[in-house]
Scaffold this motif. Structure first.
Motif, PDB file in Angstrom:
ATOM      1  N   ILE A   1      41.341  36.741  43.960  1.00  0.00           N
ATOM      2  CA  ILE A   1      42.115  35.844  43.085  1.00  0.00           C
ATOM      3  C   ILE A   1      42.668  36.641  41.898  1.00  0.00           C
ATOM      4  O   ILE A   1      43.771  36.393  41.422  1.00  0.00           O
ATOM      5  CB  ILE A   1      41.231  34.683  42.551  1.00  0.00           C
ATOM      6  N   GLU A   2      41.892  37.616  41.456  1.00  0.00           N
ATOM      7  CA  GLU A   2      42.299  38.437  40.306  1.00  0.00           C
ATOM      8  C   GLU A   2      43.526  39.279  40.604  1.00  0.00           C
ATOM      9  O   GLU A   2      44.176  39.783  39.687  1.00  0.00           O
ATOM     10  CB  GLU A   2      41.149  39.357  39.876  1.00  0.00           C
ATOM     11  N   VAL A   3      43.822  39.483  41.871  1.00  0.00           N
ATOM     12  CA  VAL A   3      45.028  40.241  42.217  1.00  0.00           C
ATOM     13  C   VAL A   3      46.094  39.336  42.841  1.00  0.00           C
ATOM     14  O   VAL A   3      46.996  39.807  43.515  1.00  0.00           O
ATOM     15  CB  VAL A   3      44.715  41.455  43.131  1.00  0.00           C
TER      16      VAL A   3
ATOM     17  N   THR B   1      33.944  30.563  38.248  1.00  0.00           N
ATOM     18  CA  THR B   1      33.926  31.525  37.145  1.00  0.00           C
ATOM     19  C   THR B   1      33.839  32.956  37.675  1.00  0.00           C
ATOM     20  O   THR B   1      34.561  33.841  37.224  1.00  0.00           O
ATOM     21  CB  THR B   1      32.740  31.219  36.202  1.00  0.00           C
ATOM     22  N   ILE B   2      32.982  33.172  38.661  1.00  0.00           N
ATOM     23  CA  ILE B   2      32.819  34.523  39.213  1.00  0.00           C
ATOM     24  C   ILE B   2      34.121  35.004  39.861  1.00  0.00           C
ATOM     25  O   ILE B   2      34.521  36.149  39.686  1.00  0.00           O
ATOM     26  CB  ILE B   2      31.642  34.551  40.212  1.00  0.00           C
ATOM     27  N   PHE B   3      34.772  34.118  40.594  1.00  0.00           N
ATOM     28  CA  PHE B   3      36.012  34.503  41.291  1.00  0.00           C
ATOM     29  C   PHE B   3      37.263  34.373  40.417  1.00  0.00           C
ATOM     30  O   PHE B   3      38.348  34.709  40.851  1.00  0.00           O
ATOM     31  CB  PHE B   3      36.194  33.652  42.553  1.00  0.00           C
ATOM     32  N   LYS B   4      37.094  33.851  39.201  1.00  0.00           N
ATOM     33  CA  LYS B   4      38.231  33.597  38.296  1.00  0.00           C
ATOM     34  C   LYS B   4      39.251  32.659  38.946  1.00  0.00           C
ATOM     35  O   LYS B   4      40.467  32.858  38.881  1.00  0.00           O
ATOM     36  CB  LYS B   4      38.874  34.917  37.859  1.00  0.00           C
ATOM     37  N   SER B   5      38.723  31.648  39.629  1.00  0.00           N
ATOM     38  CA  SER B   5      39.588  30.689  40.330  1.00  0.00           C
ATOM     39  C   SER B   5      39.554  29.334  39.632  1.00  0.00           C
ATOM     40  O   SER B   5      38.731  29.110  38.742  1.00  0.00           O
ATOM     41  CB  SER B   5      39.098  30.529  41.767  1.00  0.00           C
ATOM     42  N   GLU B   6      40.451  28.447  40.057  1.00  0.00           N
ATOM     43  CA  GLU B   6      40.496  27.119  39.439  1.00  0.00           C
ATOM     44  C   GLU B   6      39.409  26.189  39.971  1.00  0.00           C
ATOM     45  O   GLU B   6      38.906  25.331  39.261  1.00  0.00           O
ATOM     46  CB  GLU B   6      41.872  26.470  39.703  1.00  0.00           C
TER      47      GLU B   6
END
Ligand SMILES: *Cc1c(COP(=O)(O)O)cnc(C)c1O
Length: 415
Positions: free
Chosen positions: A214-216, A71-76
């Motif tokens: 990950i967001e970029v 969740t923090i890294f916006k990853s799967e």
């Protein structure tokens, strides 16, 4: 002993740096909210502190921590394990997990971190990627930015399986890579080849700004838990976060094919991992403020520094370019003397395994090799650069820097 001159200069510095500190505190606030929301979303409870042993099936805490990281890294998906010795082990695992014989790995940020040389096979090793027939290519940065023309050329001429980008500078003289530069190059690469795996060595960069790789557009992000995200609370371990299919490969490479993420006992580490993550935004902020103060004071005293106090930061590392061997040694020794552990030990340059030149290291840390704790080291070669990073609190950092700078002045006046 802290000199009067340094007390005055530090007061002046803190007045001048107020606004810059405040910007950093806003980033801390943002990242703290991110962490707290993730804890709540995944219902972190006291049960998460329980541990498993043996195979480590059904480890609630471990599995929850990995969801919180995602969740923090916006990853799967994520792999956050104490079975990783350190960041290097996680980087090595990710590379072996993604690459197969005949594949080409490409680094576009120049030579990777020293400890990866034998992993890749840049220095010969019978267990390297090279020994399995995995090829390696490298593109140097130009003027601290990516060489776009060369990247395009190589991606057009060859099928590249994985691109590695190391954000922090390591023991090089280049600048660290900001999230903005990373975003630009990833978009560029994905336009040419959308399938290439982009793996980021994110060591020292977590929570320095409000966005993570990950967001970029990165596919896989790797870092150490004895750096930023462990906040000095974690005894060992590392994380990999990113695309679900790749995390599965990493888990099967770390553990066992067919068992992957399902195994791996947490052995009592879950609470440490959670407290570390919880404290990380604040400890990273303290580290950066310590770095900013260092940069300001040493520049005022006539030393060359990188980054400068007002520069935008990509990581927690501060360089002081001493151009003088004795000064580098003195500075590191003074930092050691203001450490909580082994303050009475005098570090001297030594032949560290894997390094060409002698290295001096000040590391009076609770955890061996922990560099989110205040630490300072440098290879004994021109231009005699100190690589300083960390500090669990700003006050402890400030005390050490004031002492170290006083020591430099003292020896100046003796000459
Ligand atoms: C520290 C570091 C590593 C290796 O991490 P360890 O935890 O020391 O193994 C890799 N890359 C970079 C850029 C680092 O700063």
């Amino acid at each position: 002993m802290i000199s009067d001159k340094i007390i005055t200069l530090t007061k002046e510095a803190e007045t001048k740096l107020k606004k810059i500190y405040q910007e950093q505190e806003e980033i801390e606030f943002f990242n703290s909210s991110k962490v707290l929301n993730a804890f709540k979303e995944h219902n972190v409870t006291e049960d998460c502190f329980n541990m498993t042993t043996g195979y480590g099936y059904n480890d609630l805490g471990r599995d929850t921590i990995e969801k919180v990281y995602s969740t923090i890294f916006k990853s799967e998906d994520s792999l956050v394990r104490s079975q990783f010795i350190s960041g290097t082990h996680a980087l090595s695992t990710a590379l072996f997990a993604c690459l197969r014989p005949g594949d080409i790995m490409l680094s576009i940020s120049g030579k990777p971190y020293d400890t990866l040389e034998e992993v890749i096979g840049i220095r010969e090793n019978n267990s390297s990627l090279k020994s399995y027939g995995i090829k390696y290519q490298e593109i140097e940065l130009i003027n601290d930015d990516f060489n776009y023309d060369e990247i395009k050329k190589i991606l057009t001429e060859n099928k590249i399986k994985l691109i590695e980008i190391q954000r922090s500078k390591g023991y090089s003289t280049r600048k660290s890579i900001t999230i903005e530069k990373l975003e630009k190059v990833i978009h560029f690469i994905k336009k040419i080849d959308k399938d290439v795996i982009i793996m980021i060595d994110n060591c020292y960069c977590e929570f320095v700004t409000t966005k993570e790789p990950i967001e970029v557009g990165a596919d896989l992000v790797v870092g150490s838990l004895i750096k930023n995200l462990g906040a000095g609370m974690v005894s060992n371990g590392a994380y990999i976060t990113g695309r679900k299919d790749l995390i599965t490969l990493c888990a099967e490479r770390l553990n066992v094919a067919g068992e992957g993420k399902e195994v791996g006992p947490s052995l009592g580490m879950n609470k440490q991992f959670l407290i570390g993550l919880y404290m990380a935004p604040s400890v990273v902020c303290a580290s950066i403020k310590t770095a900013i103060l260092t940069s300001y004071l040493l520049e005022k005293l006539g030393y060359e520094v990188e980054p400068k106090y007002h520069d935008k930061r990509a990581d927690i590392v501060q360089n002081i370019i001493f151009k003088n061997k004795e000064k580098l040694i003195q500075y590191c020794q003074a930092i050691q003397a203001s450490s909580p552990i082994d303050a009475n030990v005098l570090p001297i340059p030594w032949d560290m395994p894997g390094y060409l030149d002698q290295v001096i290291m000040a590391a009076g840390t609770f955890t061996q090799g922990s560099s989110i704790e205040l630490s300072c080291d440098g290879p004994i070669r021109e231009p005699y650069i100190a690589y300083q990073q960390g500090s669990l609190t700003y006050s402890y950092g400030k005390i050490a820097i004031m002492n170290a700078v006083s020591r430099l002045l003292e020896t100046n006046s003796k000459k």
